[in-house]
Design a protein around this motif. Sequence first.
Motif, short mmCIF file in Angstrom:
data_model
loop_
_atom_site.label_atom_id
_atom_site.label_comp_id
_atom_site.label_asym_id
_atom_site.label_seq_id
_atom_site.Cartn_x
_atom_site.Cartn_y
_atom_site.Cartn_z
N ILE A 63 -0.46 7.44 10.89
CA ILE A 63 0.86 7.56 10.23
C ILE A 63 1.15 6.38 9.31
CG2 ILE A 63 1.83 8.88 12.15
CD1 ILE A 63 3.29 6.21 12.94
N ALA A 64 0.28 5.35 9.32
CA ALA A 64 0.55 4.14 8.53
C ALA A 64 -0.66 3.75 7.71
CB ALA A 64 0.95 2.99 9.45
N ALA A 65 -0.41 3.14 6.56
CA ALA A 65 -1.48 2.63 5.70
C ALA A 65 -0.99 1.35 5.05
CB ALA A 65 -1.85 3.65 4.62
N PRO A 66 -1.90 0.37 4.86
CA PRO A 66 -1.47 -0.93 4.34
C PRO A 66 -1.44 -1.01 2.82
CG PRO A 66 -3.77 -1.02 4.94
CD PRO A 66 -3.31 0.37 5.27
N TRP A 67 -0.54 -1.84 2.34
CA TRP A 67 -0.53 -2.29 0.94
C TRP A 67 -0.86 -3.77 0.97
CZ3 TRP A 67 -0.11 0.78 -3.34
CH2 TRP A 67 0.21 2.11 -3.11
N THR A 68 -1.74 -4.19 0.11
CA THR A 68 -2.36 -5.49 0.23
C THR A 68 -1.38 -6.65 0.12
OG1 THR A 68 -2.88 -5.40 -2.13
CG2 THR A 68 -4.62 -4.79 -0.59
N GLY A 69 -1.58 -7.59 1.05
CA GLY A 69 -0.97 -8.91 0.98
C GLY A 69 -2.13 -9.88 0.89
N ASN A 70 -2.54 -10.40 2.06
CA ASN A 70 -3.73 -11.25 2.07
C ASN A 70 -5.00 -10.49 2.47
OD1 ASN A 70 -3.44 -10.92 4.85
ND2 ASN A 70 -2.35 -12.86 5.09
N GLY A 71 -4.86 -9.20 2.84
CA GLY A 71 -6.02 -8.37 3.14
C GLY A 71 -6.69 -8.67 4.45
N SER A 72 -5.97 -9.23 5.42
CA SER A 72 -6.59 -9.65 6.68
C SER A 72 -6.41 -8.67 7.83
CB SER A 72 -6.02 -11.01 7.10
OG SER A 72 -4.62 -10.92 7.35
N THR A 73 -5.64 -7.59 7.63
CA THR A 73 -5.34 -6.68 8.75
C THR A 73 -5.97 -5.31 8.62
OG1 THR A 73 -3.29 -5.87 7.74
CG2 THR A 73 -3.13 -7.85 9.11
N ASN B 277 1.74 -11.46 3.61
CA ASN B 277 1.09 -10.61 4.61
C ASN B 277 0.97 -9.18 4.10
OD1 ASN B 277 0.89 -12.72 6.50
ND2 ASN B 277 2.95 -12.30 7.30
N ASP B 278 0.00 -8.45 4.66
CA ASP B 278 -0.12 -7.03 4.35
C ASP B 278 1.12 -6.29 4.85
OD1 ASP B 278 -2.72 -7.54 3.44
OD2 ASP B 278 -3.55 -7.28 5.43
N VAL B 279 1.49 -5.25 4.14
CA VAL B 279 2.65 -4.44 4.52
C VAL B 279 2.17 -3.02 4.82
CG1 VAL B 279 4.87 -3.50 3.78
CG2 VAL B 279 4.21 -5.81 3.09
N TRP B 280 2.38 -2.58 6.06
CA TRP B 280 1.97 -1.23 6.46
C TRP B 280 3.15 -0.28 6.26
CZ3 TRP B 280 -2.74 0.34 8.96
CH2 TRP B 280 -3.71 -0.68 9.01
N THR B 281 2.91 0.73 5.46
CA THR B 281 3.96 1.73 5.17
C THR B 281 3.66 3.02 5.91
OG1 THR B 281 2.77 2.48 3.19
CG2 THR B 281 4.43 0.76 2.89
N TYR B 282 4.68 3.81 6.12
CA TYR B 282 4.56 4.99 6.99
C TYR B 282 4.65 6.29 6.21
CZ TYR B 282 4.93 1.43 10.51
OH TYR B 282 4.68 0.32 11.27
N SER B 283 4.24 7.34 6.88
CA SER B 283 4.16 8.64 6.23
C SER B 283 5.52 9.17 5.82
CB SER B 283 3.46 9.65 7.15
OG SER B 283 4.12 9.73 8.41
N TRP B 284 6.59 8.57 6.34
CA TRP B 284 7.93 9.02 5.93
C TRP B 284 8.45 8.25 4.72
CZ3 TRP B 284 6.95 7.86 11.14
CH2 TRP B 284 7.19 6.54 11.52
#
Length: 382
Positions: A257-267, A340-347
């Motif tokens: 349900i979640a996918a990241p948008w790059t911050g530092n790319g560590s997660t 930091n990386d930001v994980w966004t959700y399907s909603w």
Amino acid sequence: MGLLSNPLHPTSAHDFPVVQYADDTILIMKASQQELFCLKGIQHSFSESTGLKVNHSKSCLIPINIHQEKAEQLAAVFGCQLGSMPFTYLGLPMGTTKPKVEDYAPLISKVERRLSATSYWLSTAGKLTLVDAVLTAMPTYAMCTLKLPATVIKAIDRARKDCLWRKNDGSGKPLIAWSKVTTPKKNGGLGVKNLRIQNQALLIKHLHKFYNKMDVPWVQLVWTAYYGNGAVPHATRLKGSFWWKDVMESIDHFRGIAAPWTGNGSTFLLWQDIWNGQMLQSKFPHLFTYATNTNITLATYLNNQDIQANFQLPLSQVAMEEFHSFNDYIHSQMQNLQGNDVWTYSWGNAIYSSQKLYKKAFTSITPPDPFRWIWRTKLSKK
């Protein structure tokens, strides 16, 4: 002043480990008589300066990997009780091992005690409200932190069923299947919460905090203690405490349900995770087959972009063409590499909602229109 030393590894936490909520405090210390004397002295100084009396008999010493004889000596030095694990803190069982079913007995008993005799005389609508607003809400606090055993959920469900279906004479049988009762109203059910799904949705909140690297002590501790070598949890062997393993059981659901948008790319993984809307394994399939480490993170790759370190040489002509496109793509994303990386959700946003995740579990159920009409009616429930 250096009177008390940090019992944890120096790199795992910068502050002294203190857990405090209102007047309930946990101090994690080394098993040292000298440090206990120092702590008692600090408390005595506080008592003398404020006029408040310190009652050590209300405190409790919980030993961790200490012989019983030494634990008794330390408790005598401090003048407090000697306890054992699991112990109760803020109403939850705390310990180094997974709580047993009997440790949840107070929670089950609390739910069953709410089945008062007056519920016999409620209408079906009243009983449904009682189940949904009271009995279902009572285990929510525990479910926010712990994964409830199936036996505990079954016992709570038994109490909820008894409240909903029993009659004045104590008899009664279910009118519809429990799976229908625990389906949302818009999907054709009665809207009572499914505790298993609700428990998972609440625990995934911890993964949201963890992968977004929020400024929470336990997040920093787990990243440092278990994944300090640049690894990510979903690409390594399951490790850690029972609590962290229970939380990690939902990692596939979280990544679904979640996918990241790059911050530092560590997660996230460079190749096998969808980041910034792309999965590089699918975008550059030939180049991927030459990758020496398919579980590498973007941050690790950027720290060493040497082609010999990241790919098996020589590359085929098609793979080399993809490599050039791959480099162009990576460089086009580097302008976003900050924070930091930001994980966004399907909603559609980066704000986690257990309520939205709970509802997604029932999206495949489409009831006939009359079921939805019933709940839209302005008539009072019977």
